[in-house]
Design an enzyme around this catalytic site. Sequence first.
Site: not given
Ligand code: DAK
Length: 258
Positions: A65, A109, A112, A132
């Site tokens: 997300a 997400g 998921e 998360e």
């Molecule tokens: N959100 C926003 N931007 C993101 C992102 C994300 N999840 N993942 C990556 N990006 C963006 C980065 O900020 C970066 O943007 P700029 O800095 O260039 O502006 C760009 O994508 C490229 O990312 P990286 O520079 O970080 O690329 P790398 O290859 O170095 O690393 C990575 C890739 C996938 C390992 C890293 O980007 C990363 O760790 N991303 C976050 C992964 C994460 O934590 N995902 C979980 C998010 S929490 C719900 C519904 C849904 C959810 C919960 C509740 N309800 C309906 C109740 C879900 C929650 C989640 O998913």
Amino acid sequence: MAYENILVDENGHVGIITLNRPDVLNALNSALIEELSDAIEKFENNDTIGCVVLKGSDKAFAAGADIKEMQPKTYMGAYKEDYFTRTWERVADCRKPVIAAVAGYALGGGCELALMCDFIIAAENAKFGQPEITLAVMPGIGGTQRLTRLVGKSKAMEMCLTGRMMDAEEAERSGLVSRVVSLEDLHDETLKAANKICDFSHPIVMLTKETINRAYETTLAEGIRFERRMFHSMFATADQKEGMLAFIEKRKAQFKHR
Ligand code: DAK
């Protein structure tokens, strides 16, 4: 609805939805989820479509997300808007088969969302994870439930509590994905599977999907009873008559999807 965050295409009887926010690794914001839900709805209501494929880019199915959209949210705001639960679950609720073609990151997400599909075909570079916990939240759209049912408590706990990612090989070994193919073959292999499904009787495919999903929601005895009733109902279809007659007459069945 005009789509700005997804691409929608058709290949024969297969509907293809491509997540398309490349700058943020297909991070799932509310606009994207609304569009995805709308596209699924349209394919479901389109009689010529027998199966849907959901994919991302070579680098990311979806990295979760959108964290920037989520960060300022409040409890009361999320509760009142039922933070996109309604639209997210649309993929899981689709009555036609949905296949996820996963390359690169399927995180949070994104993982998921792939789990809401009926099966996942993964490229060798696929990485699945529920990170998360690193953001001080937990999986919120089925990860604690669907992932646990698929890979068991031990792996689900480790993934959700440590944020460790699974590579494609481990995901296949653990039952998270149906099979792994090379990145170059991912698109063709997924389309091949989808087209094969489309060649069969669409209502029988839908009934089979519904019956398998029952296995996750009921006791064995109730599930078997449901399966028996569904099986009996198939004798009421024209396609069952044709499918079995074609076998007897040693020819290819011509299904009418009724
Ligand atoms: N959100 C926003 N931007 C993101 C992102 C994300 N999840 N993942 C990556 N990006 C963006 C980065 O900020 C970066 O943007 P700029 O800095 O260039 O502006 C760009 O994508 C490229 O990312 P990286 O520079 O970080 O690329 P790398 O290859 O170095 O690393 C990575 C890739 C996938 C390992 C890293 O980007 C990363 O760790 N991303 C976050 C992964 C994460 O934590 N995902 C979980 C998010 S929490 C719900 C519904 C849904 C959810 C919960 C509740 N309800 C309906 C109740 C879900 C929650 C989640 O998913």
